[in-house]
Design an enzyme around this catalytic site. Sequence first.
Site, PDB file in Angstrom:
ATOM      1  N   ARG A  36     -12.273  -4.910  -7.115  1.00 47.00           N
ATOM      2  CA  ARG A  36     -11.946  -5.469  -5.807  1.00 47.00           C
ATOM      3  C   ARG A  36     -13.217  -5.702  -4.999  1.00 47.00           C
ATOM      4  O   ARG A  36     -14.047  -4.805  -4.876  1.00 47.00           O
ATOM      5  CB  ARG A  36     -11.022  -4.482  -5.088  1.00 47.00           C
ATOM      6  CG  ARG A  36     -10.332  -5.022  -3.878  1.00 47.00           C
ATOM      7  CD  ARG A  36      -9.322  -4.027  -3.352  1.00 47.00           C
ATOM      8  NE  ARG A  36      -9.982  -2.905  -2.692  1.00 47.00           N
ATOM      9  CZ  ARG A  36      -9.460  -2.216  -1.668  1.00 47.00           C
ATOM     10  NH1 ARG A  36      -8.257  -2.506  -1.207  1.00 47.00           N
ATOM     11  NH2 ARG A  36     -10.114  -1.216  -1.124  1.00 47.00           N
ATOM     12  N   PHE A  47       0.850  -1.186   0.000  1.00 41.56           N
ATOM     13  CA  PHE A  47       0.000   0.000   0.000  1.00 41.56           C
ATOM     14  C   PHE A  47       0.892   1.244   0.000  1.00 41.56           C
ATOM     15  O   PHE A  47       1.814   1.362   0.808  1.00 41.56           O
ATOM     16  CB  PHE A  47      -0.937  -0.005   1.210  1.00 41.56           C
ATOM     17  CG  PHE A  47      -1.985   1.049   1.112  1.00 41.56           C
ATOM     18  CD1 PHE A  47      -3.017   0.929   0.185  1.00 41.56           C
ATOM     19  CD2 PHE A  47      -1.933   2.185   1.896  1.00 41.56           C
ATOM     20  CE1 PHE A  47      -3.983   1.930   0.056  1.00 41.56           C
ATOM     21  CE2 PHE A  47      -2.903   3.178   1.773  1.00 41.56           C
ATOM     22  CZ  PHE A  47      -3.921   3.046   0.859  1.00 41.56           C
ATOM     23  N   TYR A  89     -10.731   0.935  10.580  1.00 41.62           N
ATOM     24  CA  TYR A  89     -11.977   1.228   9.863  1.00 41.62           C
ATOM     25  C   TYR A  89     -12.347   0.203   8.814  1.00 41.62           C
ATOM     26  O   TYR A  89     -13.335   0.392   8.106  1.00 41.62           O
ATOM     27  CB  TYR A  89     -11.974   2.644   9.289  1.00 41.62           C
ATOM     28  CG  TYR A  89     -10.808   3.043   8.395  1.00 41.62           C
ATOM     29  CD1 TYR A  89     -10.753   2.624   7.068  1.00 41.62           C
ATOM     30  CD2 TYR A  89      -9.814   3.872   8.860  1.00 41.62           C
ATOM     31  CE1 TYR A  89      -9.709   3.011   6.248  1.00 41.62           C
ATOM     32  CE2 TYR A  89      -8.746   4.257   8.045  1.00 41.62           C
ATOM     33  CZ  TYR A  89      -8.709   3.828   6.739  1.00 41.62           C
ATOM     34  OH  TYR A  89      -7.679   4.214   5.921  1.00 41.62           O
ATOM     35  N   LYS A  90     -11.561  -0.856   8.681  1.00 43.63           N
ATOM     36  CA  LYS A  90     -11.886  -1.894   7.702  1.00 43.63           C
ATOM     37  C   LYS A  90     -12.642  -3.013   8.422  1.00 43.63           C
ATOM     38  O   LYS A  90     -13.815  -2.857   8.752  1.00 43.63           O
ATOM     39  CB  LYS A  90     -10.606  -2.371   7.022  1.00 43.63           C
ATOM     40  CG  LYS A  90      -9.886  -1.257   6.234  1.00 43.63           C
ATOM     41  CD  LYS A  90      -8.575  -1.770   5.632  1.00 43.63           C
ATOM     42  CE  LYS A  90      -7.799  -0.646   4.974  1.00 43.63           C
ATOM     43  NZ  LYS A  90      -8.451  -0.114   3.755  1.00 43.63           N
ATOM     44  N   ASP A 132       2.115  -4.727   8.320  1.00 41.12           N
ATOM     45  CA  ASP A 132       0.900  -3.923   8.255  1.00 41.12           C
ATOM     46  C   ASP A 132      -0.287  -4.890   8.171  1.00 41.12           C
ATOM     47  O   ASP A 132      -0.391  -5.677   7.219  1.00 41.12           O
ATOM     48  CB  ASP A 132       0.955  -3.006   7.028  1.00 41.12           C
ATOM     49  CG  ASP A 132      -0.265  -2.088   6.920  1.00 41.12           C
ATOM     50  OD1 ASP A 132      -1.316  -2.400   7.524  1.00 41.12           O
ATOM     51  OD2 ASP A 132      -0.173  -1.074   6.203  1.00 41.12           O
TER      52      ASP A 132
END
Lengths: 424, 424
Positions: A383, A129, A223-224, A198
Site C-alpha cells: 500500500r 476497516f 492522524y492521516k 467513515d
Amino acid sequence: MTTKQDCIALDAQDPLRALRKLFNIPANTIYLDGNSLGVMPAATPARVADTVAREWGTDLIQSWNKNGWFAMPQQVGNKIARLIGAGANEVVATDSTSINLFKVLSAAMNIAAADAPQRKQIVSERSNFPTDLYIAEALCQQHGMEIVLVEPEDISASLTANVAILMLTHVNYRTGAMHDMAAVTAAAHAEGILTVWDLAHSAGAVPVDLMAAKADFAVGCGYKYLNGGPGAPAFVWVNPLHTDRFWQPLAGWWGHATPFEFTPDYRPAAGITRYQCGTQPIISLAALDCGVDTLLAADAHGGMAALRTKSLALTDLFISLVEERCAAQGLGLATPRDHAQRGSQVCLTRDEGAYAIVQALIARGVIGDYRAGDGDRHKDILRFGFTPLYIGFEDVWNAVEHLRQVLESGEWQRPEFNKKHAVT
Amino acid sequence: MTTKQDCIALDAQDPLRALRKLFNIPANTIYLDGNSLGVMPAATPARVADTVAREWGTDLIQSWNKNGWFAMPQQVGNKIARLIGAGANEVVATDSTSINLFKVLSAAMNIAAADAPQRKQIVSERSNFPTDLYIAEALCQQHGMEIVLVEPEDISASLTANVAILMLTHVNYRTGAMHDMAAVTAAAHAEGILTVWDLAHSAGAVPVDLMAAKADFAVGCGYKYLNGGPGAPAFVWVNPLHTDRFWQPLAGWWGHATPFEFTPDYRPAAGITRYQCGTQPIISLAALDCGVDTLLAADAHGGMAALRTKSLALTDLFISLVEERCAAQGLGLATPRDHAQRGSQVCLTRDEGAYAIVQALIARGVIGDYRAGDGDRHKDILRFGFTPLYIGFEDVWNAVEHLRQVLESGEWQRPEFNKKHAVT
C-alpha cells in the site's frame, strides 16, 4: 515512456510545490504512508512546545478560559468542516474514530428504532476497516440488530426494506477504491436507509461534500491526511437534520448543556457539542490544530481541488511507472484506474512476498505498508499513499525505481525482510 | 498558634521537599488546584519535544514498533498500577475517565445480567462527579436499569437485593471526603453487589489498594495528581476475576486479540487489553508517562506512604490556620476532620461570595477553584487541593494569609471578581 527528467519537470511546474517546505520530510526518505500517519508539519514542534510550556506550564488551569482550551474541539472541528463540506458548528474534533463511530451508529440506531423499527440490518462492506465492523457488531448485539457484510458491487442490491443503516468507508483502506458518496447516499435514502460515512482516508485527501451528498453521519481520522500526529483526536459530523433528535450513550459532561453547573441529571447540549464525552487530550489536540492549519494553507494554492488534481497525477504516474518499469514482476493493481473511483493511494498485489517487499523498500527509505489478504478476493497488499501536500513527482520516480531494484535483484527474499513486527 | 516561621521550619524538615524541584511551579503562584490539573513536571517539555520531533517527525510510522508506541497504554498502565494496588498487566492508560467508566459499567451490567438478572439498580452518591452519573444514566436507559442516588450516610442501607452495582468516587470531588474502599466493598459484596470505583481524586493522592479491597472495577484520571497534562488519557482497571468474562461494547481494533490481522470479526484480546478501543493520542500519552514517572520518583523518599503523611499534615495545617486566622469570616468546613475520611483537598463553604472569593484569590496568585452548590446540603464550595509532591507548608501559610486579607478587606466584593467564565 516517462523519464526521471519528466518527473523533475513536473515538480518544477507544480503549483503546490511550495507547500512541501511546510513539512518536516526526513532525510533519505520517500514517505508513502501519509494514509497511515501523516508527516509532521514544520510548525508543530513550536506549537506543541507552547501548549506544554506556556499554556500548561505557566497558565495552568486558567488556560481553559485564557488560552481557549474549552472551545478547541469546536474550533478545530470548524476547520475540518471546511474540508468535508460541512457547515460551521457541525463538527467536533474529539476521541477516536472508533468511539465517534459508536456515537453516530448509536444515534442512527435510535432514529431507526423510532422511525422504522422493523428495519433490523446494518449493511457494510466486508473489506471495510475492521474497527468499524467491530463497533457495529457490538452495537448490533445490544440493539437486536444484524450486520450484513457484502462486496462493493453488491451494495446496491443489499439496500432492502430490512436495512436501517448503510455504513461505509468512503475510500477503502485496503484498495484505495472510492465510493460515489452522493449517488450511494441517494440510493440509500430512496430505500429509507440512513448513511454513516467513515472519512478516515478521505478528509484532506479527496474532495468531500457531506451536505451536498445529503449524508446523515460521518466520522474521520486526525492522524492521516490531516497530519495531526500519532493518535490525534478524530472528528464527528452529524447532519443538522438529526443532531438534536437524539443523544448518544457516551453522555459525558463535555456533551452536557451546562457542564460547569455540575447538575446530577444529563441535559444534552444543543448541536454537535452533545457528541463530546470527556476531557480531550489538549496537547494532541493542539498538534491536530496545527496539522489542519497546514493543510488549509493549500487554500492559497487552489485548495482541495488543486490537491485532488495533483493527487490523481501522482497516482496515475505511479501506476504507469510500475507498469512500465516493473512489468513481468508479478504485480497486480488493486486500486481502480477510474479517477472517480480512486482515493489518494495505490495498492499493488503480489501472490508472494508482499510483506517482505514492503520491508525491503522500508530499508531503502521508501515507506509504504503491507496489509494481509484473506484469499483470492482480497490478496496481500503493498500500500502506497500519496499526500499531494508533500509528495513530488520525482519521489514517485524514485520509489518505483527502488521497487524495480528490490524485485529484479530478489533483495526482498533476504531473511531479515520476513521478520514480523507488532504493528504492520 | 502556628507561625509562618513554624511553616518554614516544617518545609526544611520535609523529606519530600526535594521533589518540588521536579516541577515547574510558576512564579508568584501558590497552586492549590492540582486536583483539577496537576502542575507540569520539569521533564515534560523535553519528553514531549522528543516524541514530536524525533519519534513522529523523524521515525514516523516506524515508531509504533521502534519507539514502543504500540505498548504505551500497557506500559503507562503498569506504572499507574503500582499506585493503586493493582497487579502487572491489569491497567491500561487510554481514553477519558467518562469513556472508561462506560466500558466498566457495561461489563458490570453484563455480569449482573448473567449472574443476578433480577438486580436492576445502580446505587451511587447524589454528589458523585456528574459525568459518572450521566454515563450510568445513559447505560441504565439502555439496559432497563435504574440509578438510585443517595447521600453518603445512606449508602449502607441502600445495598439491597435489587442492587447490581455500587458506583462510587473514592474521594468526593466537592468535599474531599474519602470512602473506606475495603469496608464499603466488603459490605457490597456481602449483599452480592459489584463495586465500580472512580479514582479521579485518589490515584497519586492517597494510598489505594484495589486488590486488597477486592474491588471489582476502577477508572481514574491522568491529569490531576498524575500530572499528565491537560486532558491526559485516563486509566481503567478490572479485577482479573472479571476481565475475561465479558468484553465491552467499545470493541475497537485496539482491544482485538490480533488487530493487525485485520479480521472482520471481533475477537477480544485476553486481559485488560480488551478495554482499549481506538488509537491513543501518543503525544498526550507521552506527557502522562512523564507525569507518572515524576510521581514515582517519590518512591526514593518514602513513596505513597510519605506522600500521604505530608498530605494530611498540609490539609491539617490549612484547616487549623483557616480556623485560627479567618475566624468569624463565615467560612465552614466541608471536608472531614477524620484523617481516615479525608482525601488530599480541603473544601470550605460560605453562604455568600464563594465564587468571588476564589476569583480574588486567583488574582493574587492563589489558585483554587469554585464548585457551585445546590442548596443547604451542598453549599457553594471553595476548593483547595494540596499535592504533597510540590506544595509546601509555607505555601499553606501564605494561601491562608491571602484568604484572610481577601475576606477582611472585602476585596472579593469588587465587580470584576463576579464575572463568570466558561470553565470554573
